[in-house]
Design a protein around this motif. Sequence first.
Motif, mmCIF file in Angstrom:
data_model
loop_
_atom_site.group_PDB
_atom_site.id
_atom_site.type_symbol
_atom_site.label_atom_id
_atom_site.label_comp_id
_atom_site.label_asym_id
_atom_site.label_seq_id
_atom_site.Cartn_x
_atom_site.Cartn_y
_atom_site.Cartn_z
ATOM 1 N N PHE A 182 0.824 -1.213 0.000
ATOM 2 C CA PHE A 182 0.000 0.000 0.000
ATOM 3 C C PHE A 182 0.859 1.264 0.000
ATOM 4 O O PHE A 182 0.490 2.271 -0.602
ATOM 5 C CB PHE A 182 -0.951 -0.003 1.196
ATOM 6 C CG PHE A 182 -2.100 -0.962 1.060
ATOM 7 C CD1 PHE A 182 -3.047 -0.797 0.056
ATOM 8 C CD2 PHE A 182 -2.245 -2.034 1.930
ATOM 9 C CE1 PHE A 182 -4.110 -1.672 -0.073
ATOM 10 C CE2 PHE A 182 -3.313 -2.919 1.810
ATOM 11 C CZ PHE A 182 -4.244 -2.738 0.800
ATOM 12 N N TRP A 183 1.987 1.226 0.655
ATOM 13 C CA TRP A 183 2.859 2.415 0.674
ATOM 14 C C TRP A 183 3.359 2.742 -0.730
ATOM 15 O O TRP A 183 3.456 3.915 -1.095
ATOM 16 C CB TRP A 183 4.040 2.184 1.618
ATOM 17 C CG TRP A 183 3.641 2.127 3.060
ATOM 18 C CD1 TRP A 183 2.554 2.710 3.627
ATOM 19 C CD2 TRP A 183 4.306 1.417 4.117
ATOM 20 N NE1 TRP A 183 2.491 2.415 4.989
ATOM 21 C CE2 TRP A 183 3.558 1.619 5.305
ATOM 22 C CE3 TRP A 183 5.460 0.625 4.191
ATOM 23 C CZ2 TRP A 183 3.932 1.080 6.532
ATOM 24 C CZ3 TRP A 183 5.828 0.078 5.414
ATOM 25 C CH2 TRP A 183 5.075 0.306 6.569
ATOM 26 N N VAL A 184 3.651 1.708 -1.500
ATOM 27 C CA VAL A 184 4.080 1.935 -2.881
ATOM 28 C C VAL A 184 2.959 2.596 -3.690
ATOM 29 O O VAL A 184 3.212 3.261 -4.703
ATOM 30 C CB VAL A 184 4.513 0.612 -3.536
ATOM 31 C CG1 VAL A 184 4.811 0.794 -5.018
ATOM 32 C CG2 VAL A 184 5.745 0.053 -2.832
ATOM 33 N N GLY A 185 1.738 2.456 -3.209
ATOM 34 C CA GLY A 185 0.593 3.046 -3.902
ATOM 35 C C GLY A 185 0.615 4.557 -3.980
ATOM 36 O O GLY A 185 -0.228 5.155 -4.671
ATOM 37 N N ILE A 186 1.562 5.204 -3.338
ATOM 38 C CA ILE A 186 1.672 6.657 -3.426
ATOM 39 C C ILE A 186 2.285 7.088 -4.762
ATOM 40 O O ILE A 186 2.173 8.248 -5.174
ATOM 41 C CB ILE A 186 2.528 7.209 -2.248
ATOM 42 C CG1 ILE A 186 2.371 8.735 -2.105
ATOM 43 C CG2 ILE A 186 3.992 6.852 -2.440
ATOM 44 C CD1 ILE A 186 1.010 9.200 -1.720
ATOM 45 N N LEU A 187 2.937 6.158 -5.454
ATOM 46 C CA LEU A 187 3.654 6.497 -6.693
ATOM 47 C C LEU A 187 2.806 7.206 -7.754
ATOM 48 O O LEU A 187 3.308 8.112 -8.435
ATOM 49 C CB LEU A 187 4.290 5.241 -7.289
ATOM 50 C CG LEU A 187 5.462 4.636 -6.502
ATOM 51 C CD1 LEU A 187 5.937 3.366 -7.186
ATOM 52 C CD2 LEU A 187 6.604 5.638 -6.375
ATOM 53 N N PRO A 188 1.520 6.828 -7.934
ATOM 54 C CA PRO A 188 0.741 7.525 -8.962
ATOM 55 C C PRO A 188 0.672 9.036 -8.771
ATOM 56 O O PRO A 188 0.485 9.766 -9.753
ATOM 57 C CB PRO A 188 -0.652 6.887 -8.832
ATOM 58 C CG PRO A 188 -0.387 5.522 -8.312
ATOM 59 C CD PRO A 188 0.780 5.681 -7.378
ATOM 60 N N ALA A 189 0.814 9.499 -7.541
ATOM 61 C CA ALA A 189 0.723 10.941 -7.302
ATOM 62 C C ALA A 189 1.755 11.714 -8.113
ATOM 63 O O ALA A 189 1.527 12.868 -8.515
ATOM 64 C CB ALA A 189 0.895 11.234 -5.813
#
Length: 420
Positions: A182-189
Motif C-alpha cells: 500500500f505504501w508503494v501506492g503513493i507512486l501515482p501521485a
Amino acid sequence: MASTYDSPTGWYTELKPNEKRTFWACFGGWMLDAMDVQIFSFAIPAIIVAFAITNADAGLIGTVTLLTSALGGWFAGALSDRFGRVRTLQITIVWFAFFTFLCGFAQSYTQLFIFRALMGLGFGGEWAAGAVLMGEVIRAQHRGKAVGSVQSGWAIGWAIAAIMATWFFSVLPQDTAWRALFWVGILPAFLVFFVRRFVDEPNVFTATQNKLTAKGAPANFMEIFSPALLKTTILTSVLATGAQGGYYAIATWLPTYLRTERKLTVLGTGGYLAVIIVGSFIGYLVGAYLADRIGRRANFILFAVCSVLIVFVYTQLPVNDTMMLVLGFPLGFFASGIFSGMGAFLTENFPTRVRGSGQGFAYNFGRGVAALNPFFVGVLSATLPLGQSIGIFAVIAYGILIVAALLLPETKGRVLTAEA
C-alpha cells in the motif's frame, strides 16, 4: 488516411504531439489506478491474519470500494464539466494515491475499511475524467483505438501489482509486506507533475466553456436527465451495467466454482494468473482496434457473445488443469476486451457541455449495480448449482448489453463539436 487507418499500430504515428502526451498521461493513470486497486486482492490473506477478520469482512472492503468508486465517477464527471478534464484528472489521481498510501498505516479493520472506501472515490473518478479527456483530444478516426489501447494499461498495472506482491512477501515479514504494498501506492501521485506540465484541456471543451460563460449558463449535471438526453442516459447506463455485471459475476465466482466443484488446482498458480493477464492485455488492444474497424455496437455484441460462450465452456464442459490453463487466455481476452470500446462510445453519445456528467454517471451507475451481481449469484447458488448460477447471470448481463447496444446509435467516426 488510407495506410495507417487500418493498421493495428500505425495509427499512433498519425497522432499529434498533444494527442500522444494525453495518451501516455491517461495510460499511466489507468495503469497505476489498476495497480492500486489490485494490491488489495494480493494483500487479503495477510490482512485477514493481521486484524483477525473473516473472508466476509475482507469481501466487504472490496464491495464498498466498488460502491464508492461509482459515487466518485459521478462526482468527477460533473466536476470535469465545470472545472475541466485535466484539473479533475489531477485531483482524482492524487486522491486515490494518497488514500492507498494511508491503507498501509491502518491499525484496525475499521481504519482500513474507511481508507479503502475513500480511495474508491478517486479510483472511480480517475476513469471518468481520463476517459472523457482522451475521447475529446483524440481525433474521430482513431478515437476507438486510442481510448481502448489506454484501457490495456489496466492489465499492466494488474501485472505490476502481482510482481510486487510476489517480491514483497518473499523478502519481508508478512505483516510488513502487505503494508509496503500500500505504501508503494503513493507512486501515482507523481504522475500529476507530468499531467500539469504537458497535458492541455481539449479544444472542444474550452470552446464549449467559452460559449457557456458568454451565455451565463454553466454546465448542469441534471441535464443528462432532461427529455432530450434521458433515453441516452438510460441506455448507456444499461450498456455499462451489462458489461460490468457479466465481468463481476465471472471474475468473482468462477475461481470458487472451479476449485470447489471441478477440484482444479491450477487456479492458485502464478502461471494461470499470468495467462489471464496476458489475455486481458491483448483483448484490450484487439477490442480497441475492432471498435474503429467494425464499429462500436458490433464490437460490443461480438465480445458479449464470446464471453457467454467461454462461460459455457468453463461451467458445462469437462476440463482438466492443462485445459484450464489454456482457457485462461480467452477468458481474460473476452471479459476484458469488451471494455475497450466503452470510453469512446460513451464520449460520442453525450454533448460536450455535459459529456463528463453523462459518461461518469452511465459507466459508474453500471458499476454500482454490477457490484450486486456477485451477491445475486451467491443467492441463486443456494437453489441451483454454482456453475448454472454463474451462467444465468452472465447471459442476463451480456444479453441486456446487446439490447442496449442495438438501441443506441452507431457513433464510429463521429466528430465532436462545441456547443452551448
